[in-house]
Design an enzyme around this catalytic site. Sequence first.
Site, short mmCIF file in Angstrom:
data_model
loop_
_atom_site.label_atom_id
_atom_site.label_comp_id
_atom_site.label_asym_id
_atom_site.label_seq_id
_atom_site.Cartn_x
_atom_site.Cartn_y
_atom_site.Cartn_z
N TYR A 29 0.82 -1.22 0.00
CA TYR A 29 0.00 0.00 0.00
C TYR A 29 0.85 1.26 0.00
O TYR A 29 2.07 1.20 0.23
CB TYR A 29 -0.93 0.00 1.22
CG TYR A 29 -0.25 0.37 2.53
CD1 TYR A 29 0.56 -0.54 3.20
CD2 TYR A 29 -0.41 1.64 3.09
CE1 TYR A 29 1.17 -0.20 4.40
CE2 TYR A 29 0.20 1.99 4.29
CZ TYR A 29 0.99 1.07 4.94
OH TYR A 29 1.61 1.40 6.11
N ARG A 66 7.80 3.86 -4.99
CA ARG A 66 7.93 2.86 -3.92
C ARG A 66 6.85 1.79 -4.03
O ARG A 66 7.09 0.62 -3.74
CB ARG A 66 7.89 3.53 -2.54
CG ARG A 66 8.18 2.54 -1.41
CD ARG A 66 8.25 3.20 -0.06
NE ARG A 66 7.01 3.86 0.29
CZ ARG A 66 6.85 4.65 1.35
NH1 ARG A 66 7.87 4.87 2.16
NH2 ARG A 66 5.70 5.21 1.61
N ARG A 100 -8.27 -20.06 -0.20
CA ARG A 100 -7.20 -19.88 0.78
C ARG A 100 -6.14 -20.98 0.69
O ARG A 100 -6.45 -22.17 0.82
CB ARG A 100 -7.77 -19.84 2.20
CG ARG A 100 -6.72 -19.45 3.24
CD ARG A 100 -7.33 -19.25 4.61
NE ARG A 100 -6.31 -18.85 5.56
CZ ARG A 100 -5.52 -19.70 6.20
NH1 ARG A 100 -5.64 -21.00 6.01
NH2 ARG A 100 -4.61 -19.25 7.04
N HIS A 108 -1.69 -20.91 1.49
CA HIS A 108 -0.57 -20.01 1.78
C HIS A 108 0.26 -19.72 0.53
O HIS A 108 0.64 -18.60 0.27
CB HIS A 108 0.35 -20.62 2.85
CG HIS A 108 -0.24 -20.57 4.22
ND1 HIS A 108 -1.35 -21.28 4.57
CD2 HIS A 108 0.14 -19.89 5.33
CE1 HIS A 108 -1.65 -21.03 5.84
NE2 HIS A 108 -0.76 -20.20 6.32
N LYS A 151 6.63 -2.16 2.23
CA LYS A 151 5.40 -1.51 2.71
C LYS A 151 4.19 -2.42 2.47
O LYS A 151 3.37 -2.19 1.57
CB LYS A 151 5.23 -0.14 2.05
CG LYS A 151 4.29 0.78 2.82
CD LYS A 151 4.46 2.20 2.41
CE LYS A 151 3.44 3.14 3.03
NZ LYS A 151 3.52 3.27 4.48
N GLU A 169 12.03 2.76 14.22
CA GLU A 169 11.13 3.80 13.67
C GLU A 169 9.83 3.80 14.48
O GLU A 169 9.68 3.03 15.42
CB GLU A 169 10.85 3.53 12.20
CG GLU A 169 10.14 2.21 11.95
CD GLU A 169 9.93 1.88 10.47
OE1 GLU A 169 9.81 2.79 9.65
OE2 GLU A 169 9.88 0.67 10.16
N LEU A 205 11.27 1.33 7.28
CA LEU A 205 10.73 1.66 5.97
C LEU A 205 11.51 2.86 5.44
O LEU A 205 11.81 3.80 6.18
CB LEU A 205 9.25 2.03 6.12
CG LEU A 205 8.54 2.33 4.80
CD1 LEU A 205 8.28 1.04 4.02
CD2 LEU A 205 7.22 3.04 5.05
N1 PDD Z 1 2.93 5.17 7.19
N2 PDD Z 1 7.54 3.89 8.87
C1 PDD Z 1 6.37 3.23 8.90
C2 PDD Z 1 6.30 1.92 9.62
C3 PDD Z 1 5.24 3.76 8.26
O1 PDD Z 1 4.07 3.08 8.28
C4 PDD Z 1 5.34 5.02 7.61
C5 PDD Z 1 4.18 5.65 6.89
C6 PDD Z 1 6.59 5.68 7.60
C7 PDD Z 1 6.79 6.99 6.90
O2 PDD Z 1 6.80 6.81 5.51
P1 PDD Z 1 6.32 7.95 4.50
O3 PDD Z 1 7.09 9.17 4.84
O4 PDD Z 1 6.67 7.41 3.17
O5 PDD Z 1 4.83 8.13 4.70
C8 PDD Z 1 7.66 5.07 8.24
C9 PDD Z 1 1.75 5.62 6.48
C10 PDD Z 1 1.56 7.09 6.48
C11 PDD Z 1 0.56 4.83 6.96
O6 PDD Z 1 0.74 3.65 7.21
O7 PDD Z 1 -0.54 5.38 7.06
#
Ligand code: PDD
Length: 281
Positions: free
Chosen positions: A33, A52, A100, A102, A147, A180, A205
């Site tokens: 996503y 990305r 379903r 895996h 992501k 993070e 990320l």
């Molecule tokens: N999340 N780290 C994690 C685990 C994240 O889920 C996000 C962003 C970031 C920052 O990434 P970016 O600057 O590309 O948004 C870092 C989004 C906003 C979300 O899950 O809603």
Amino acid sequence: MSNISYINGVYCNHQNAKVSINDRGYHFGDAVYEVIFYNNGVFYDYEGHITRLYKSLKMIDIKFHISKQQLKIIIKNLIRINRVEFGSIYIQVSRGIAERNHSYFKLNSKPILTMTISKKINNINDNIKGVKAITIVDNRWSRPDIKTTQLLPNVLAKTYANEKNAYEGIFIDHEGYVTEGSSSNIWIINKNNEILTREIDGKILSGITRKTISQFAKNNNFKMLEKKFTKEEMLNSREVFLTSASSFVTPIIEIDNIKIGNGIIGKTSIELRNLYFKNFN
Ligand code: PDD
């Protein structure tokens, strides 16, 4: 005006926007996503987020046949139909629908693209408030650099933070270093006035906002290092802030009930936040 979403070729009312019970995103979190911010005709870091998305798809081997150009048309349509002035767009691509199992070996399922819009009140020029955070053990899988929608540890961390009256949960790895936030990248400004954020080492990320802010910091002659730091360094720093597509640059003024820089929003965090908005407006 009702909220219109997009599901695989169809624009539909939110309440009719349904995905199959056999969607692999639903079964396994087998999906990726992006969240992109939009403000009055401007997408924040559009290219970075879309690039990305395709990278994430490649990393988990989803064969997606919609081009970047087609994607942009759909995104623009949704913005127009929903009459969005300020808000974010959520884009998700799952591996598709299948009974379903895996394994996706020889599956040939067709990826499912969905998009939803979240309209917000423009609060950019309001007085920014600093937020509180808590720390929590990083118990995620070893690929948080992808992501994916597989976000249960992040969901639990954010909820735990909210229960403690905090905005963000900050993950700490088993060696005591900050990785993070549950949905953000974390930065500190240490006693030597160096701006630090963890390097892209596979444990975080690669945030798009992070990349833009590091560029601004370098261009504006701040001392900026991509280097990991410990929880103690963070608690003893002058300033802490987080970055993400939905929170931009947000100062953190208290972590685990300990005040950061006397609990007052730091000037460098504000300067970087303002630079970020100035860049897009
Ligand atoms: N999340 N780290 C994690 C685990 C994240 O889920 C996000 C962003 C970031 C920052 O990434 P970016 O600057 O590309 O948004 C870092 C989004 C906003 C979300 O899950 O809603």
